[in-house]
Write an enzyme that holds these catalytic residues in place. Sequence first.
Site, PDB file in Angstrom:
ATOM      1  N   ASN A   1      -6.072  -2.659   1.890  1.00  0.00           N
ATOM      2  CA  ASN A   1      -6.044  -4.108   2.044  1.00  0.00           C
ATOM      3  C   ASN A   1      -7.468  -4.628   2.111  1.00  0.00           C
ATOM      4  O   ASN A   1      -8.377  -3.921   2.557  1.00  0.00           O
ATOM      5  CB  ASN A   1      -5.330  -4.510   3.340  1.00  0.00           C
ATOM      6  CG  ASN A   1      -3.824  -4.438   3.233  1.00  0.00           C
ATOM      7  OD1 ASN A   1      -3.261  -4.418   2.149  1.00  0.00           O
ATOM      8  ND2 ASN A   1      -3.161  -4.404   4.374  1.00  0.00           N
TER       9      ASN A   1
ATOM     10  N   ARG B   1       0.826  -1.214   0.000  1.00  0.00           N
ATOM     11  CA  ARG B   1       0.000   0.000   0.000  1.00  0.00           C
ATOM     12  C   ARG B   1       0.858   1.261   0.000  1.00  0.00           C
ATOM     13  O   ARG B   1       0.602   2.196  -0.761  1.00  0.00           O
ATOM     14  CB  ARG B   1      -0.955   0.010   1.193  1.00  0.00           C
ATOM     15  CG  ARG B   1      -2.072  -1.001   1.067  1.00  0.00           C
ATOM     16  CD  ARG B   1      -2.928  -1.035   2.305  1.00  0.00           C
ATOM     17  NE  ARG B   1      -2.087  -1.413   3.442  1.00  0.00           N
ATOM     18  CZ  ARG B   1      -2.391  -1.196   4.710  1.00  0.00           C
ATOM     19  NH1 ARG B   1      -3.516  -0.586   5.030  1.00  0.00           N
ATOM     20  NH2 ARG B   1      -1.586  -1.589   5.676  1.00  0.00           N
TER      21      ARG B   1
END
EC number: 3.6.1.7
Length: 99
Positions: free
Chosen positions: A38, A20
């Site tokens: 996520n 990320r």
Amino acid sequence: MHEVVRQVMIRGRVQGVGFRYWTMREAIRFGVGGWVRNRRDGSVEALFAGSTEAVAEMITRCRSGPEFARVDDIEDQPVAANALKMIRPGERFSQLPTV
């Protein structure tokens, strides 16, 4: 310049490897807006908005990901621009909570 919005699902060893953060850094570098998060199933989901070329480059880069990631599969599809409403105010690209 044509603007596009694409939703991307990335599967493999993509959580716990900085995916990320890497995605956010790369998106800012390429001038792409959107978000990344996520998912509880172990995947990473991202939304990329920008020029056709910049978004295509982001998707290509996600096929490799950061150093310790292993990408097994990527799916991407066009989405409506209203999907961008999840971006935090004042940010061009956001990291969102897990869903």
